[in-house]
Write an enzyme that holds these catalytic residues in place. Structure first.
Site, PDB file in Angstrom:
ATOM      1  N   HIS A 192       0.843  -1.202   0.000  1.00 13.87           N
ATOM      2  CA  HIS A 192       0.000   0.000   0.000  1.00 13.87           C
ATOM      3  C   HIS A 192       0.869   1.240   0.000  1.00 13.87           C
ATOM      4  CE1 HIS A 192       0.658  -1.183   4.197  1.00 13.87           C
ATOM      5  NE2 HIS A 192       0.616   0.104   4.503  1.00 13.87           N
TER       6      HIS A 192
ATOM      7  N   HIS B 125       0.823   5.275   0.864  1.00 17.70           N
ATOM      8  CA  HIS B 125       0.109   6.335   1.586  1.00 17.70           C
ATOM      9  C   HIS B 125       0.174   7.624   0.775  1.00 17.70           C
ATOM     10  CE1 HIS B 125       0.210   4.351   5.719  1.00 17.70           C
ATOM     11  NE2 HIS B 125       1.133   3.649   5.082  1.00 17.70           N
TER      12      HIS B 125
HETATM   13  P1  AMP Z   1       1.687   0.692   7.349  1.00 17.53           P
HETATM   14  O1  AMP Z   1       2.354   1.077   8.632  1.00 17.53           O
HETATM   15  O2  AMP Z   1       2.316   1.345   6.159  1.00 17.53           O
HETATM   16  O3  AMP Z   1       1.547  -0.814   7.190  1.00 17.53           O
HETATM   17  O4  AMP Z   1       0.268   1.336   7.417  1.00 17.53           O
HETATM   18  C1  AMP Z   1      -0.925   0.671   7.662  1.00 17.53           C
HETATM   19  C2  AMP Z   1      -1.997   1.711   7.647  1.00 17.53           C
HETATM   20  O5  AMP Z   1      -3.246   1.076   7.526  1.00 17.53           O
HETATM   21  C3  AMP Z   1      -2.059   2.590   8.908  1.00 17.53           C
HETATM   22  O6  AMP Z   1      -1.864   3.952   8.552  1.00 17.53           O
HETATM   23  C4  AMP Z   1      -3.457   2.325   9.451  1.00 17.53           C
HETATM   24  O7  AMP Z   1      -4.058   3.489  10.000  1.00 17.53           O
HETATM   25  C5  AMP Z   1      -4.196   1.827   8.230  1.00 17.53           C
HETATM   26  N1  AMP Z   1      -5.344   0.969   8.498  1.00 17.53           N
HETATM   27  C6  AMP Z   1      -5.394  -0.076   9.345  1.00 17.53           C
HETATM   28  N2  AMP Z   1      -6.599  -0.665   9.289  1.00 17.53           N
HETATM   29  C7  AMP Z   1      -7.326   0.019   8.377  1.00 17.53           C
HETATM   30  C8  AMP Z   1      -8.653  -0.095   7.888  1.00 17.53           C
HETATM   31  N3  AMP Z   1      -9.478  -1.052   8.303  1.00 17.53           N
HETATM   32  N4  AMP Z   1      -9.074   0.802   6.959  1.00 17.53           N
HETATM   33  C9  AMP Z   1      -8.244   1.771   6.533  1.00 17.53           C
HETATM   34  N5  AMP Z   1      -6.980   1.934   6.957  1.00 17.53           N
HETATM   35  C10 AMP Z   1      -6.529   1.063   7.878  1.00 17.53           C
END
Ligand code: AMP
Length: 138
Positions: free
Chosen positions: A100, A102
């Site tokens: 993913h 951001h």
């Molecule tokens: P990372 O640290 O790059 O793996 O980021 C994971 C991101 O996913 C974090 O910024 C979380 O806030 C986001 N996240 C976790 N669960 C969900 C969800 N159900 N819907 C949308 N974003 C999410």
């Protein structure tokens, strides 16, 4: 690992705030936004974890959605810029092991800090550059 929350979002098993979708990608609001309008762009396929194993075709699709959504974010939110960030592996801050990117809308004076700048000592930049090039081009 966490049972791939994003796979469940893609399949519709858990809800999300979808902002955009293509055949191979999904753009959703991050549930814990750094800034209002923080978006995540994910591939719909579930076979990869991060930049290290995503296919070139999936990555290209993700990047095109990132480009489209970044332009829309700036316009829709009247933002002054957008940061693109991708965390790859645990020690780079990755928590969800489905690729993913951001997209964080930025506003003049929003107070968000970039990581601190470092420095190379004499000769170090050349050594580091050579180390990387040796993997890339032998
Ligand atoms: P990372 O640290 O790059 O793996 O980021 C994971 C991101 O996913 C974090 O910024 C979380 O806030 C986001 N996240 C976790 N669960 C969900 C969800 N159900 N819907 C949308 N974003 C999410």
């Amino acid at each position: 690992m966490n049972g791939c929350i994003f796979c469940k979002i893609v399949s519709g098993d858990i809800p999300s705030y979808k902002v955009y979708e293509t055949e191979g990608t999904l753009a959703i609001l991050d549930i814990n936004p750094v800034a209002k309008g923080h978006v995540l762009v994910i591939p719909k396929g579930s076979s990869s974890s991060n930049i290290f194993d995503i296919s070139a075709a999936e990555w290209a699709a993700v990047m095109e959605t990132v480009r489209i959504v970044a332009i829309a974010l700036e316009k829709a939110l009247d933002a002054d810029g957008v940061n693109l960030i991708m965390n790859n592996r645990e020690h780079a801050g990755q928590v969800i092991f489905h690729p993913h990117v951001h997209l964080v809308p930025r506003f003049k004076g929003d107070g968000l800090k970039h990581w601190p700048p470092g420095k190379y000592v004499q000769g170090e930049a050349v050594a580091v550059k050579e180390k990387i090039r040796s993997v890339l081009i032998g």
